[in-house]
Design a protein around this motif. Structure first.
Motif, PDB file in Angstrom:
ATOM      1  N   SER A  83       0.835  -1.195   0.000  1.00 32.24           N
ATOM      2  CA  SER A  83       0.000   0.000   0.000  1.00 32.24           C
ATOM      3  C   SER A  83       0.870   1.244   0.000  1.00 32.24           C
ATOM      4  O   SER A  83       1.959   1.253   0.569  1.00 32.24           O
ATOM      5  CB  SER A  83      -0.921   0.015   1.224  1.00 32.24           C
ATOM      6  OG  SER A  83      -1.667   1.217   1.271  1.00 32.24           O
ATOM      7  N   GLU A  85      -0.554   4.028   1.121  1.00 31.21           N
ATOM      8  CA  GLU A  85      -1.193   4.851   2.139  1.00 31.21           C
ATOM      9  C   GLU A  85      -0.469   4.718   3.473  1.00 31.21           C
ATOM     10  O   GLU A  85      -0.004   3.641   3.844  1.00 31.21           O
ATOM     11  CB  GLU A  85      -2.663   4.477   2.296  1.00 31.21           C
ATOM     12  CG  GLU A  85      -3.474   4.662   1.037  1.00 31.21           C
ATOM     13  CD  GLU A  85      -3.318   6.061   0.454  1.00 31.21           C
ATOM     14  OE1 GLU A  85      -3.469   7.046   1.201  1.00 31.21           O
ATOM     15  OE2 GLU A  85      -3.014   6.165  -0.758  1.00 31.21           O
ATOM     16  N   SER A 128      -5.491   5.948   6.303  1.00 35.02           N
ATOM     17  CA  SER A 128      -4.866   6.763   5.258  1.00 35.02           C
ATOM     18  C   SER A 128      -4.690   8.201   5.720  1.00 35.02           C
ATOM     19  O   SER A 128      -5.670   8.901   5.995  1.00 35.02           O
ATOM     20  CB  SER A 128      -5.714   6.742   3.977  1.00 35.02           C
ATOM     21  OG  SER A 128      -5.259   7.712   3.047  1.00 35.02           O
TER      22      SER A 128
END
Length: 220
Positions: A83, A85, A128
């Protein structure tokens, strides 16, 4: 119990009241001895901070219940899933500061359901940093948090569909290992298309204004 109350800056009577209202998790018991830990002190300090911010005890109790039943952050993030994020760790009072007056039990339940928030011990984790910053900025602009979360739910549906289109495209013409490598290209396409779609929306809105003004003028 006396030591815990003293460290938290409250009376023993208030501490007992919080326990009766189930604002505080039960202590660990060893025979007749009740052991309170750092998470109990953290919860008491959180209660005080939220009270100072105007939350009621009933509201805090509902928030505490939502936190206690929230999904573990590891379940939301997936340790093996790549990811871009960056998760953000928050105390309940820090979350309240990001969305002043908007952290209601209903909004919290929606954020937990969407997977924006998870729990990790006594902390809350937003999955996030970018979504946290954007959503709090929208709330500061006067958009209700409930509306922001509902928009997030709708965007999620379209984002899932876009991700499916991209992964199917790569699967048909490349190897599955190329998905991560080609990820920036997919993001660029989506960003460009969204930008042009906003341009079309704004242009359409500007083109309709003169007609509406003419209709209003001819009505006299």
């Amino acid at each position: 119990m006396t030591e815990l109350a003293k460290e938290a800056g409250i009376t023993v009577r208030t501490l007992r009241f919080y326990r009766e209202r189930k604002l505080l998790p039960p202590p660990r018991r060893q025979g007749r001895i009740a052991w309170y830990g750092e998470h109990h002190l953290a919860r008491l300090r959180t209660i005080s901070a939220l009270l100072e911010r105007g939350h009621t005890l009933n509201g805090i109790a509902e928030l505490a219940e939502a936190f206690d039943h929230g999904r573990d952050v590891g379940e939301l993030l997936g340790f093996d899933a790549p990811s871009e994020e960056i998760p953000v760790r928050l105390s309940p009072e820090e979350l309240a500061d990001h969305f002043a007056g908007e952290v209601t039990p209903e909004n919290l339940a929606t954020a937990l359901e969407l997977g924006y928030l998870g729990t990790d011990g006594g902390e809350i984790v937003h999955v996030s940093r970018r979504l946290l910053d954007v959503s709090s900025a929208m709330v500061r602009e006067g958009i209700p948090l409930a509306a922001v979360l509902e928009a997030g739910r709708r965007v999620r549906e379209h984002a899932d569909a876009l991700a499916e289109i991209f992964t199917e495209l790569v699967a048909a013409h490349a190897s599955p290992e190329d998905v991560q490598r080609l990820r920036p290209l997919a993001k660029s396409v989506v960003e460009a298309e969204l930008s042009m779609a906003l341009d079309r929306r704004l242009a359409a809105g500007q083109n309709t204004e003169p007609d509406e003004e003419k209709k209003a003028g001819s009505g006299g």
